[in-house]
Design an enzyme around this catalytic site. Structure first.
Site, PDB file in Angstrom:
ATOM      1  N   TYR A  50       3.428   4.725  15.031  1.00  0.00           N
ATOM      2  CA  TYR A  50       3.671   3.903  13.837  1.00  0.00           C
ATOM      3  C   TYR A  50       4.700   4.525  12.890  1.00  0.00           C
ATOM      4  CZ  TYR A  50      -0.694   1.729  15.306  1.00  0.00           C
ATOM      5  OH  TYR A  50      -1.670   1.100  16.037  1.00  0.00           O
ATOM      6  N   HIS A  98       5.676  -1.413   8.663  1.00  0.00           N
ATOM      7  CA  HIS A  98       4.366  -1.326   8.008  1.00  0.00           C
ATOM      8  C   HIS A  98       4.144   0.050   7.373  1.00  0.00           C
ATOM      9  CE1 HIS A  98       1.079  -3.953   7.324  1.00  0.00           C
ATOM     10  NE2 HIS A  98       0.214  -3.464   8.191  1.00  0.00           N
ATOM     11  N   TYR A 132      -6.107   4.431   8.380  1.00  0.00           N
ATOM     12  CA  TYR A 132      -5.419   3.242   8.875  1.00  0.00           C
ATOM     13  C   TYR A 132      -5.312   2.228   7.742  1.00  0.00           C
ATOM     14  CZ  TYR A 132      -5.286   4.915  13.663  1.00  0.00           C
ATOM     15  OH  TYR A 132      -5.028   5.645  14.784  1.00  0.00           O
ATOM     16  N   ASN A 185      -5.841  -0.977   7.248  1.00  0.00           N
ATOM     17  CA  ASN A 185      -6.862  -1.961   6.886  1.00  0.00           C
ATOM     18  C   ASN A 185      -8.085  -1.354   6.207  1.00  0.00           C
ATOM     19  OD1 ASN A 185      -5.079  -3.688   8.086  1.00  0.00           O
ATOM     20  ND2 ASN A 185      -6.355  -4.117   9.858  1.00  0.00           N
ATOM     21  N   ASP A 219       4.527  -2.530   2.124  1.00  0.00           N
ATOM     22  CA  ASP A 219       5.537  -3.405   2.717  1.00  0.00           C
ATOM     23  C   ASP A 219       5.249  -4.851   2.342  1.00  0.00           C
ATOM     24  OD1 ASP A 219       3.218  -2.944   4.600  1.00  0.00           O
ATOM     25  OD2 ASP A 219       4.182  -4.587   5.673  1.00  0.00           O
ATOM     26  N   ASN A 270      -3.644  -6.854   4.543  1.00  0.00           N
ATOM     27  CA  ASN A 270      -4.981  -6.311   4.755  1.00  0.00           C
ATOM     28  C   ASN A 270      -5.231  -4.985   4.046  1.00  0.00           C
ATOM     29  OD1 ASN A 270      -5.926  -8.485   6.273  1.00  0.00           O
ATOM     30  ND2 ASN A 270      -5.061  -7.650   8.144  1.00  0.00           N
TER      31      ASN A 270
END
Length: 187
Positions: free
Chosen positions: A15, A20, A64, A66, A91, A112
């Site tokens: 990632y 994101h 993470y 979320n 973002d 989220n």
């Protein structure tokens, strides 16, 4: 006065350079420019520093995206920071690439990470800096888009746009949200 500056992103090499993870990228650049280093602590990487007479706690959650609210709530309570002194870097696909928008509060707009933060804090009244990543994706491909990397022309422009976001963080801390919005929301 103490501030919690939270960069949202996902942990892991896969990632690292994705849209994101722009919150992590902005916070990393801000920390480097401010001579602040990170150490791994509970719920994430933490950096501590000062900006004139203001204390800064920088947070890159390790929960993470979320579940970012767990880390934000923990560090807010541990450091005794008021919600209006939390700035979340996130973002935003509703903004064109590189656009910076500051808001003192608001809805999660389907994000989220913001949704979880609002739920864990019990309020949507916390400041955020939204960084535009554009929305050039076909219907139904939003997840692949935000988890994708920036194309070469955007990668080339990214350092300058990240520096603008860093300046907006400084303005928020030193002059307040109102001044920061006036100065940066039309850049």
């Amino acid at each position: 006065m103490k501030y919690l500056i939270v960069g949202l992103g996902n942990i892991g090499d896969e990632y690292r350079d994705t849209r994101h993870n722009i919150g992590f990228m902005i916070l990393d650049a801000f920390a480097e420019a401010s001579n602040i280093s990170f150490s791994t602590e509970r719920y994430g990487d933490i950096g501590r520093g000062r900006l004139k007479n203001k204390q800064l706690v920088l947070l890159k959650p390790s929960t993470y995206m979320n579940l970012s609210g767990n880390a934000v709530r923990y560090w807010k309570e541990k450091e005794g920071i008021e919600a209006e002194n939390i700035l979340v870097l996130v973002d935003d696909i509703a903004l064109p690439f590189g656009a910076v928008r500051l808001k003192p509060k608001g809805s999660d707009a389907g994000h989220n990470g913001l949704k979880n933060i609002a739920r864990m804090l019990g309020t949507e009244a916390y400041p955020r800096l939204r960084f535009g990543v554009g929305n050039d994706f076909p219907r139904g491909a939003q997840v692949d888009y935000v988890l994708g990397t920036f194309p070469p022309e955007e990668r080339k422009a990214l350092p300058e746009r990240i520096a603008v976001a860093g300046d907006a963080i400084k303005e928020f801390v030193l002059a307040g949200m109102g001044n920061a919005m006036c100065k940066f929301n039309n850049k």
